[in-house]
Design a protein around this motif. Structure first.
Motif, PDB file in Angstrom:
ATOM      1  N   GLU A 102     -48.771   6.255  36.384  1.00  0.00           N
ATOM      2  CA  GLU A 102     -48.622   7.250  37.441  1.00  0.00           C
ATOM      3  C   GLU A 102     -49.317   6.748  38.698  1.00  0.00           C
ATOM      4  N   GLY A 103     -48.686   6.961  39.816  1.00  0.00           N
ATOM      5  CA  GLY A 103     -49.301   6.513  41.062  1.00  0.00           C
ATOM      6  C   GLY A 103     -48.606   7.129  42.257  1.00  0.00           C
ATOM      7  N   GLY A 104     -49.381   7.465  43.256  1.00  0.00           N
ATOM      8  CA  GLY A 104     -48.824   8.038  44.470  1.00  0.00           C
ATOM      9  C   GLY A 104     -48.145   6.987  45.329  1.00  0.00           C
ATOM     10  N   PRO A 105     -47.700   7.383  46.508  1.00  0.00           N
ATOM     11  CA  PRO A 105     -47.018   6.443  47.404  1.00  0.00           C
ATOM     12  C   PRO A 105     -47.896   5.238  47.726  1.00  0.00           C
ATOM     13  N   GLY A 106     -47.284   4.051  47.737  1.00  0.00           N
ATOM     14  CA  GLY A 106     -47.977   2.856  48.186  1.00  0.00           C
ATOM     15  C   GLY A 106     -48.946   2.249  47.208  1.00  0.00           C
ATOM     16  N   THR A 107     -49.012   2.771  45.978  1.00  0.00           N
ATOM     17  CA  THR A 107     -49.972   2.233  45.007  1.00  0.00           C
ATOM     18  C   THR A 107     -49.448   0.992  44.302  1.00  0.00           C
ATOM     19  N   GLY A 108     -48.221   0.618  44.571  1.00  0.00           N
ATOM     20  CA  GLY A 108     -47.670  -0.601  43.982  1.00  0.00           C
ATOM     21  C   GLY A 108     -47.153  -0.421  42.568  1.00  0.00           C
ATOM     22  N   LYS A 109     -46.840   0.808  42.164  1.00  0.00           N
ATOM     23  CA  LYS A 109     -46.419   1.037  40.773  1.00  0.00           C
ATOM     24  C   LYS A 109     -45.104   0.342  40.458  1.00  0.00           C
ATOM     25  N   THR A 110     -44.194   0.280  41.428  1.00  0.00           N
ATOM     26  CA  THR A 110     -42.934  -0.425  41.181  1.00  0.00           C
ATOM     27  C   THR A 110     -43.179  -1.918  41.015  1.00  0.00           C
ATOM     28  N   ALA A 111     -43.976  -2.494  41.903  1.00  0.00           N
ATOM     29  CA  ALA A 111     -44.282  -3.922  41.788  1.00  0.00           C
ATOM     30  C   ALA A 111     -44.999  -4.214  40.472  1.00  0.00           C
ATOM     31  N   VAL A 112     -45.896  -3.338  40.063  1.00  0.00           N
ATOM     32  CA  VAL A 112     -46.597  -3.520  38.796  1.00  0.00           C
ATOM     33  C   VAL A 112     -45.603  -3.506  37.639  1.00  0.00           C
ATOM     34  N   ALA A 113     -44.652  -2.578  37.678  1.00  0.00           N
ATOM     35  CA  ALA A 113     -43.660  -2.495  36.603  1.00  0.00           C
ATOM     36  C   ALA A 113     -42.819  -3.766  36.532  1.00  0.00           C
ATOM     37  N   LEU A 114     -42.424  -4.302  37.679  1.00  0.00           N
ATOM     38  CA  LEU A 114     -41.615  -5.518  37.688  1.00  0.00           C
ATOM     39  C   LEU A 114     -42.419  -6.719  37.185  1.00  0.00           C
ATOM     40  N   HIS A 115     -43.664  -6.817  37.600  1.00  0.00           N
ATOM     41  CA  HIS A 115     -44.501  -7.918  37.117  1.00  0.00           C
ATOM     42  C   HIS A 115     -44.820  -7.742  35.632  1.00  0.00           C
ATOM     43  N   ARG A 116     -44.878  -6.511  35.182  1.00  0.00           N
ATOM     44  CA  ARG A 116     -45.057  -6.272  33.744  1.00  0.00           C
ATOM     45  C   ARG A 116     -43.837  -6.780  32.978  1.00  0.00           C
TER      46      ARG A 116
END
Length: 749
Positions: A195-209
């Motif tokens: 879970e993360g608000g705007p700009g926390t990089g959650k999408t980038a984290v998911a892709l790198h995961r």
């Protein structure tokens, strides 16, 4: 600088050599030859492997190496997007893959916990040229200095955050932060919620995961594939280059509207219709609707089947008995149908046997087993019989069934039925909310592939017969004469039979696992990543859970940004029916994208509705406060004027407006086409809040915010990395007006 440049040159020379070897291997393996079936299979495997390697080498050409770690024991390692070894006997590593355990200190080491490092170096390149070095000293007792020290250690991160946007997401492999690294490298079994608000990089984290899991579990996940689900096509286009830049090309990216093979759902529903279709009650309604198609005649009104020996009758009792027997198998509709058909055929045959073979003197039936079998074959071949059966228990396809259902919904309240009732007359009419219904229908109906199997076997037998003919021609054309009368020569029929010869000409399936998964509704993925997971409906979750029986998933999102009426929003509500409480939850709390001036404004809007709301903490400030301006007459003209003034020399400007204004705005904004998928590579992009989810722009203009709900307004306000403006005709929402701190008069604030 010179030392690092020489090392980078050496790495690229090695990459060029590997690329040349891979290309040559692919070219050599693809040349036709007369090898055996096994040899050709092995060749195809080599081609796939070398093609994958070649694609990875081509994808990582830019910023191949981005870091170096110097250990206290004197060793050092260069860190890059992929691992590279020398072509020597020891296979000496010259570049460490960022996902390897030895690279982890590059992301986690601190002065307090140096993890055996004395220095961490960030290497910036342009193409193949080293442009900057930034050194962080982790061993404070180390007196060696290079002149490239970065006291704060944030120079590379801030440079990345402040860089102009290109319309495509960049990977964050150079700047992964410690909290992100822990999520990326988390064990892949089970469900992980990020879970993360705007700009926390959650999408980038998911892709790198995804890239990390493919590295750690290559054999399993390369075979089963990884599915990444994003909210819309624009979002998938935005993230599409991240995984290839990390050397991973075998991942399937899909929107919820593309998860049923053969259907690209691009239609639109009203919010009310989407909400109704997304409820779990739809599964029961569809189940009952399928049962409704398993009909029996009205009592006293049998179905009449014409026959040469007199009409045959299918009455209520006979059909009901056959229907219950078929239902008792607990098979899906189409798979249970043969059981129903056999019962009906047996009953009709019994009628004929009774009618034709009855002994007028009361003796046993005059027909023998062979006679009964002949009558049964005649009944089974009668088209009138099959027409009657098709009326009572039709064979259904998911698309036909759901289209019929939507035309006249049943087993719903009158209001819900009216909300979803509409004709589906062509493939373009399907909507994303229809896709889970199609998938549910496919489960209820079952896929009877007996016809396809029979066709495939018939084709195989045809190939064998052809091969047999070829061998016979070869045998008949022999004309060898030997003086001693004993010499022999081997011919084709001596070393191969017709079946093996036919097999040699079968076409192999060269598609990747991701390509095969995209075409197979029943494919079980090794891991699924869902972005904006809070937006998916309960019916969409039923679909995704069927796609991943192992429940190996990474779900990323922000319940505060739930804008779809069909969205679940709560992680507990999403997962309770599937994994209970057996899931892990983690939260990203640092906002890397949105400057504090913008984030404070957006948070104030949410707090008016949720007083306890705490936004992620912004790491950046720009000194540029958001502004608002009211237009009393021509709002599109005011937006066009503001867009001209705000469009950056580099980067992107996003105009986020209600969908009803898009045509009027497109008429004034250069290069914008209303209704088309946003082209994020253009300097000026027009979107609505739902299309803007997960995206970012250097500057954003929010138009007529009074028409947005709180969640959509929060999304719209938090897309900017530099500056934010608001243009409106209607009064601003009170929370936004109060946060801006001025009246509705024209103002910069």
């Amino acid at each position: 600088m010179q030392h690092e440049q020489e090392y980078i040159d050496h790495l690229y020379a090695r990459v060029d050599a590997l690329r040349g070897q891979a290309a040559s291997a692919v070219e050599e393996a693809q040349r036709p030859d007369g090898s055996t079936q096994q040899a050709r299979v092995e060749r195809d495997v080599r081609v796939a492997e070398r093609s994958g390697l070649l694609a990875a080498l081509n994808a990582v050409d830019g910023s191949l190496c981005f870091g170096r770690i110097d250990l206290t024991d004197g060793a050092s390692h260069h860190i890059g997007r992929i691992g590279i070894r020398e072509d020597d006997a020891e296979r000496t590593p010259v570049l460490i893959d960022w996902r390897a355990p030895v690279a982890r200190p590059f992301y986690l080491a601190t002065g307090h916990t140096p993890m055996g490092l004395r220095r961490r170096r960030h290497i910036s390149t342009h193409g193949r040229t080293v442009t900057e070095l930034h050194d962080e000293l982790l061993d404070l007792g180390d007196q060696e200095r290079t002149g490239h020290e970065d006291p704060s250690g944030d120079a590379v991160l801030l440079a990345s955050l402040n860089a102009a946007r290109t319309g495509r997401m960049n990977d964050i492999v150079r700047t992964i932060q410690a909290e992100q690294d822990r999520i990326i490298r988390a064990p892949h079994r089970g469900v992980l919620v990020v879970e993360g608000g705007p700009g926390t990089g959650k999408t980038a984290v998911a892709l790198h995961r995804a890239a990390f899991l493919l590295y750690e579990h290559r054999e399993l996940l390369a075979r089963r594939a990884v599915l990444i689900v994003g909210p819309n096509p624009a979002f998938l286009s935005y993230i599409g280059e991240v995984l290839p830049s990390l050397g991973e090309t075998g991942v399937l990216l899909s929107t919820p509207g593309e998860l049923y093979p053969g259907v690209e759902a691009r239609g639109s529903d009203t919010p009310r219709a989407a909400a109704v279709k997304g409820r779990t009650e739809m599964a029961e309604a569809l189940r009952l609707a399928v049962r409704d198609r398993q009909q029996v005649p009205e009592p006293g009104e049998p179905v009449v089947v014409p026959h040469d020996d007199g009409d045959l009758l299918l009455d209520w009792h006979l059909v009901d008995e056959a229907r219950e027997a078929a239902r008792a198998t607990r098979l899906p509709h189409n798979l249970a149908r043969p059981h129903f058909v056999f019962r009906i055929l047996d009953a009709l045959t019994a009628q004929l046997v009774e009618r034709i073979g009855t002994d007028p003197y009361g003796g046993p039936n005059l027909l023998g087993p062979d006679d009964v079998a002949q009558l049964g074959k005649a009944v089974a071949a009668n088209p009138d019989v099959h027409e009657a059966i098709a009326q009572l228990w039709p064979e259904l396809t998911p698309t036909e069934f759901v289209a019929d259902y939507l035309a006249e919904p049943t087993h719903l309240s009158d209001q819900d039925a009216a909300a979803i009732r509409r004709p589906v007359t062509s493939p373009v009419d399907w909507t994303p909310a229809d896709v889970p219904l199609l998938d549910e229908a496919a489960e209820l109906l079952g896929e009877d592939d007996s016809a396809q199997q029979a066709a495939a076997e018939a084709e195989r037998q045809e190939r064998i017969q052809y091969a047999q003919g070829v061998l016979e021609v070869a045998r008949g054309s022999e004309s060898f004469e030997f003086e001693d009368g004993e010499s022999e020569i081997l011919a084709a029929h001596d070393i191969i039979d017709a079946e093996r010869m036919a097999e040699r000409h079968e076409e192999a399936d060269h598609r990747t696992a991701a390509e095969r998964a995209a075409a197979d509704r029943s494919w079980a993925f090794g891991h699924i990543i869902v972005d904006e997971a809070q937006e998916l409906s309960p019916m969409a979750w039923r679909l995704l859970m069927r796609r991943c029986p192992s429940r190996s998933m990474t779900l990323v999102g922000d319940p505060v940004q739930t804008g779809d009426e069909a969205g679940v929003g709560s992680w507990e509500d999403i997962l309770a029916d599937y994994v209970g409480d057996r899931w892990e939850h983690t939260r990203l709390g640092v906002n890397y994208r949105t400057p504090s001036e913008v984030m404070d404004l957006a948070a104030a809007v949410v707090r008016a509705e949720r007083p306890g709301f705490e936004p992620p903490s912004s790491v950046r400030t720009t000194g540029e406060r958001p502004w608002a301006r009211q237009s009393s007459d021509d709002l599109p003209a005011a937006v066009a004027e503001a867009a001209t003034a705000q469009t950056p020399d580099e980067g992107r400007l996003g105009v986020i407006a209600p969908r009803r204004l898009h045509q009027a705005l497109a008429d004034r904004l250069p290069g914008v086409v209303a209704g088309a998928e946003p082209d994020l590579t253009r300097q000026l992009v027009l979107l609505d809040p739902r299309q803007a989810k997960g995206l970012e722009f250097d500057r954003v203009l929010v138009v007529e915010p009074a028409e947005f709900g709180t969640s959509d307004l929060y999304v719209a306000l938090t897309r900017a990395t530099q500056g934010l403006g608001v243009l409106h005709r209607a009064p601003l929402p009170s929370a936004l007006a109060e946060a801006l701190g001025a009246s509705d008069a024209e103002r910069p604030v």
